[in-house]
Design an enzyme around this catalytic site. Structure first.
Site, PDB file in Angstrom:
ATOM      1  N   MET A 137      87.174 118.382  53.423  1.00  0.00           N
ATOM      2  CA  MET A 137      86.633 118.272  52.067  1.00  0.00           C
ATOM      3  C   MET A 137      87.709 117.940  51.041  1.00  0.00           C
ATOM      4  SD  MET A 137      83.509 118.557  52.585  1.00  0.00           S
ATOM      5  CE  MET A 137      82.804 118.644  50.958  1.00  0.00           C
ATOM      6  N   ASP A 178      98.615 122.234  50.441  1.00  0.00           N
ATOM      7  CA  ASP A 178      98.113 122.870  51.665  1.00  0.00           C
ATOM      8  C   ASP A 178      99.267 123.697  52.201  1.00  0.00           C
ATOM      9  OD1 ASP A 178      95.605 122.041  53.824  1.00  0.00           O
ATOM     10  OD2 ASP A 178      97.299 123.192  54.611  1.00  0.00           O
ATOM     11  N   VAL A 216      90.017 127.426  53.605  1.00  0.00           N
ATOM     12  CA  VAL A 216      89.168 128.123  54.571  1.00  0.00           C
ATOM     13  C   VAL A 216      88.119 128.999  53.847  1.00  0.00           C
ATOM     14  CG1 VAL A 216      90.947 129.913  54.734  1.00  0.00           C
ATOM     15  CG2 VAL A 216      89.335 129.658  56.582  1.00  0.00           C
ATOM     16  N   GLU A 217      86.928 129.071  54.458  1.00  0.00           N
ATOM     17  CA  GLU A 217      85.813 129.784  53.833  1.00  0.00           C
ATOM     18  C   GLU A 217      85.982 131.295  54.020  1.00  0.00           C
ATOM     19  OE1 GLU A 217      83.806 128.641  51.820  1.00  0.00           O
ATOM     20  OE2 GLU A 217      81.756 129.384  52.034  1.00  0.00           O
ATOM     21  N   LYS A 277      90.661 133.100  49.400  1.00  0.00           N
ATOM     22  CA  LYS A 277      90.420 132.273  48.209  1.00  0.00           C
ATOM     23  C   LYS A 277      90.808 133.056  46.948  1.00  0.00           C
ATOM     24  CE  LYS A 277      86.506 129.494  50.033  1.00  0.00           C
ATOM     25  NZ  LYS A 277      86.765 128.078  50.093  1.00  0.00           N
ATOM     26  N   SER A 327      80.947 126.827  50.178  1.00  0.00           N
ATOM     27  CA  SER A 327      79.529 126.515  50.413  1.00  0.00           C
ATOM     28  C   SER A 327      78.677 127.775  50.451  1.00  0.00           C
ATOM     29  CB  SER A 327      79.358 125.692  51.682  1.00  0.00           C
ATOM     30  OG  SER A 327      80.265 126.089  52.662  1.00  0.00           O
ATOM     31  N   HIS A 374      80.624 122.078  44.140  1.00  0.00           N
ATOM     32  CA  HIS A 374      80.283 121.970  45.563  1.00  0.00           C
ATOM     33  C   HIS A 374      79.960 120.526  45.944  1.00  0.00           C
ATOM     34  CE1 HIS A 374      77.353 123.152  49.002  1.00  0.00           C
ATOM     35  NE2 HIS A 374      78.568 122.994  49.465  1.00  0.00           N
ATOM     36  N   ASN A 397      79.500 116.672  52.378  1.00  0.00           N
ATOM     37  CA  ASN A 397      80.297 115.988  53.383  1.00  0.00           C
ATOM     38  C   ASN A 397      79.523 114.807  53.980  1.00  0.00           C
ATOM     39  OD1 ASN A 397      82.244 115.495  55.327  1.00  0.00           O
ATOM     40  ND2 ASN A 397      81.680 117.223  56.610  1.00  0.00           N
ATOM     41  N   GLU A 432      77.044 119.965  43.314  1.00  0.00           N
ATOM     42  CA  GLU A 432      76.441 121.108  42.626  1.00  0.00           C
ATOM     43  C   GLU A 432      77.516 121.743  41.744  1.00  0.00           C
ATOM     44  OE1 GLU A 432      73.065 123.259  45.273  1.00  0.00           O
ATOM     45  OE2 GLU A 432      75.052 123.277  46.148  1.00  0.00           O
ATOM     46  N   ASN A 440      71.746 124.357  49.842  1.00  0.00           N
ATOM     47  CA  ASN A 440      71.796 125.053  51.127  1.00  0.00           C
ATOM     48  C   ASN A 440      70.712 126.123  51.222  1.00  0.00           C
ATOM     49  OD1 ASN A 440      73.776 123.450  52.097  1.00  0.00           O
ATOM     50  ND2 ASN A 440      75.461 124.871  51.629  1.00  0.00           N
ATOM     51  N   TYR A 499      69.714 113.552  47.007  1.00  0.00           N
ATOM     52  CA  TYR A 499      71.127 113.198  47.092  1.00  0.00           C
ATOM     53  C   TYR A 499      71.937 114.115  48.016  1.00  0.00           C
ATOM     54  CZ  TYR A 499      71.127 109.599  43.489  1.00  0.00           C
ATOM     55  OH  TYR A 499      70.941 108.441  42.794  1.00  0.00           O
TER      56      TYR A 499
END
Ligand code: NAI
Length: 736
Positions: free
Chosen positions: A349, A368, A426-427, A432, A454, A475, A478, A487, A525, A680
């Site tokens: 992403m 990173d 990373v989620e 974060k 997400s 948001h 992909n 979003e 989602n 979309y």
């Protein structure tokens, strides 16, 4: 002819949307400059002005040439006025025929003028604008990347109705014209020149401060040369004669062209969009007659498409986009443009977001914590940002031009000076939060911090921040370069200014922002999950994979929900499913199938093993085939039951019910935002006009009735207050 162009300039008349002047004796220039719009559109009043100018010029005998130009920098004509079209949808056939015939008559006047006519095109030239251009004797285009020529009418369920289908094949050949009209895609100025649609290509460079005036001057110079040459040779008169005749093609050639074009159209439309086939049939048949007959056929065959359900649904989609573009109040309109973006996370992403930003002229810094990810990511971003459609690869000059605007750093802190920082690591909420805690103390007062998460609530991520008002969700979907939706998620403490800046950035990147309230799965989602969950439930009931896929695709979804699991990644689906299950335990049904596949090492397309087996073919395309191993796993878990329910209802109605819940919860402010976001974000079929638009066509009462029949399956099929009210009052979702 080569006198200085500023000399002897006198204006004959000035109207509201057009100007006629004479840059040189014998040379008229008609400049379109719509008084109320930022781009030119061919509304009725504009066409009337054009007609009046043509009539006045016809009376003169000193005119050698007419140059048609635009007064809008970097844009020629964006097409017909679709609000006028929409207002005539219910008109009877003879009125619709007249809409088409009047346009043809006007443009025909242009093509029969006693002087050379030249369209000088810099910027967008589509639909009715492209039709006007093809009725001119000549077209000159710029190489500017904004220059796009095409006939997008099929995307509205129509075909060109002002002579575009008749005139274009006579200029560029039937095969080229069929591709252009039935495909609906625009082409660059260079491609138009190479195809013979344009007679000259003017290189004016890109993005220069004064590109627009440079382009206009260069176009005028070229037009003057062309008029002089044409007047000398008389070629324009020979062309006129040639283009009035039938197209010379044998029956065999026509049959071959028809068969190949039908196959291409079928592949692209899956039989859901009738306009391209109608255009093809018209163009093949009309090629055998002369231009007049072809125009007459165009007018007649235009009528059944105009106002058809698909035309109406696609117009709705157009107006959804238009509404989104024009929205103000927290929409980012009037916001100063961002100059720099920091992206954290050089993964799927982050790199996509960085490339789109760099391509759009922003300064980009990527961070990173893995040096190798930065090294390879930098190359990938440059390649993607400098991608050239005509070259089908990176443009090396563009790579050189863009590379000074791209920086990388292991440390995240230096990014704090950027206008916006977008986190795409990373989620994991704790990681974060730690990262934002590190950056925030160094951020400028106006810097906006965003997360591309997400699933993690934005309000939760903002908890440790000193300025939670400067934080929101941004948001992307992909792959970022392809997916138009972003979003913009408003956390509990997010300020209006932050939303405006984030929304403005999304627009600057050419994306469509939809502002939503924080909540599990945000909007898209949250609505996608019930649909995907239901597919897994159906597998558990013993419904074969191909039947589930077929039901979704016959509804019009771009791919089936099982394949979608593989594309998204089964581990990602599993994680998102758990989040949604926790949040909406009363209606998300736990299904063991995805867990078991992940446990068996099947992560989806990315590792070649998902619900399907995936292989890359010789052309580098990912191809799927059924997997025996997966069949065995499903067979073990499934408890076959004889469901007599309609599979499409089973898949789509839970999504609709959840959408009404999301509306009730205030996640989206308007059903139109939901419709646009789904088109979309997940490719909800545009020919159905949007989820709520589709529901309106069926009617809330019928939907409630269908839901009653499915209610025993669980709460996910329970009609909500919103649905019940609409059903009771006979009102529509689009009524407000
Ligand atoms: P990815 O795994 O491809 O990339 C993550 C990158 O972040 C890696 O290069 C990793 O080295 C780096 N990273 C991890 N921890 C870091 C830290 N503490 N500091 C700096 N860099 C760090 O992940 P992907 O798929 O790009 O996802 C990123 C975010 O975007 C996640 O929050 C995900 O939920 C979200 N997202 C993902 C979508 C997808 O389809 N992949 C779609 C929409 C959102």
């Amino acid at each position: 002819m080569k006198k200085r162009m500023t000399a002897n300039r006198q204006t004959e008349s000035s109207e509201t949307h057009t100007r006629l002047d004479f840059p040189q004796p014998g040379i008229a220039r008609l400049t379109l400059d719509h008084a109320e719009r930022s781009v030119n559109i061919l509304s009725r009043d504009v066409l009337e002005e054009v007609e009046a100018h043509l009539l006045s010029l016809e009376k003169r005998d000193d005119i050698q040439g007419l140059v048609i130009a635009s007064g809008k920098p970097g844009s020629f004509i964006a097409g017909a006025d679709l609000t006028e079209f929409a207002a005539s949808l219910d008109e009877p056939a003879d009125v619709i025929q007249n809409v088409s015939r009047r346009g043809q008559d006007l443009f025909r006047r242009l093509s029969a003028a006693p002087y050379v006519t030249i369209a000088t095109i810099d910027g967008i030239c589509v639909g009715g604008g492209a039709e006007l251009a093809v009725w001119c004797d000549r077209r000159i285009v710029t190489s500017n990347s904004k220059t796009q020529i095409g006939f997008p009418e099929v995307k509205l369920g129509l075909f060109p109705g002002w002579g575009g289908t008749a005139r274009t094949p006579r200029i560029i050949g039937l095969a080229n014209a069929v591709e252009l009209v039935t495909g609906g895609e625009s082409m660059s100025g260079k491609a138009a020149f190479e195809m013979g649609l344009a007679d000259d290509l003017i290189d004016v460079g890109d993005d220069a401060e004064n590109t627009a005036s440079t382009a206009n001057n260069a176009l005028l110079e070229a037009a003057l040369r062309m008029i002089e040459a044409d007047q000398k040779s008389g070629d324009f008169l020979a062309n006129r004669q040639r283009w009035a005749e039938p197209i010379a093609m044998s029956e065999t050639e026509l049959a071959f062209l028809g068969a190949t074009a039908v196959a291409v159209i079928q592949q692209a439309t899956k039989g859901k969009y009738p306009a391209p086939v109608a255009a093809l049939e018209l163009m093949l048949e009309a090629s055998m007659g002369d231009l007049d007959a072809a125009c007459q056929m165009e007018t007649e065959q235009f009528v059944p498409l105009f106002g058809s359900p698909i035309n109406r649904a696609l117009l709705n989609v157009f107006f959804l986009q238009d509404r989104n573009k024009k929205k103000d109040g927290g929409s980012g309109k009037g916001q100063a443009k961002a100059a720099s973006v920091g992206v954290i996370g050089a993964g799927t992403m982050g790199l996509g977001i960085a490339a789109v930003s760099l391509r759009r002229g922003l300064k980009v810094t990527i961070s990173d914590n893995r040096a190798e990810a930065l090294a390879s990511g930098e190359q990938q971003v440059l390649k993607e940002a400098a991608f050239d459609r005509d070259l089908k690869g990176p443009n090396l000059d563009k790579v050189l031009e863009l590379s000074p605007g791209l920086n990388t750093t292991i440390q995240a802190r230096p990014l704090a000076t950027c206008d916006l920082v977008i986190e795409a690591i990373v989620e994991n909420a704790d990681i974060k939060k730690e990262l934002f805690g590190e950056i925030e103390p160094h951020a400028q007062g106006t810097t906006v911090l965003c997360s591309n998460t997400s699933t993690i609530p934005i309000t939760k991520l903002a908890e440790g921040l000193k300025r939670p008002d400067r934080f929101c969700g941004l948001h992307f979907f992909n792959p970022v370069r392809k997916m138009p939706l972003v979003e913009v998620i408003r956390g509990k403490k997010t300020s209006d200014d932050t939303i405006a800046r984030a929304t403005s950035l999304a627009r600057q990147l050419g994306k469509t922002p939809v502002v939503v309230k924080d909540g599990p799965g945000f909007l898209v989602n949250r609505l996608l999950l019930p649909y995907m969950n239901e597919a897994a439930v159906l597998l558990g009931e013993g419904v074969p994979i191909d039947q589930i896929e077929k039901a979704a695709k016959s509804f019009g979804m771009p791919m089936g929900p099982i394949e979608l699991h593989d594309v998204v990644g089964l581990d990602v689906c599993l994680h998102a499913g758990k989040v949604m299950q926790e949040a909406f335990s009363n209606r998300v049904v736990p299904t063991p199938i995805v867990d078991q596949l992940v446990e068996a090492g099947r992560l989806g397309q990315k590792n070649g093993l998902g619900f399907y087996d995936w292989k890359t073919d010789k052309k580098g395309r990912s191809k799927k085939s059924p997997s025996d191993d997966v069949q065995k796993i499903i067979a073990k878990l499934a408890t076959p039951s004889s469901t007599s329910h309609d599979l499409t209802d089973r898949l789509i109605l839970p999504m609709l019910v959840e959408a009404t819940r999301a509306m009730q919860d205030g996640i989206a402010g308007d059903v139109r935002d939901v419709d646009l976001a789904l088109i979309y974000g997940i490719g909800f079929p545009p020919f159905l006009g949007g989820l709520f638009y589709w529901a309106d066509q069926i009617g809330a009462a019928t939907i409630v009735e269908k839901l009653e029949g499915l209610r025993s399956l669980g709460k996910r099929y329970e009609p909500t207050k919103m649905l019940l009210e609409k059903a009771k009052n006979g009102t529509q979702f689009y009524d407000n």
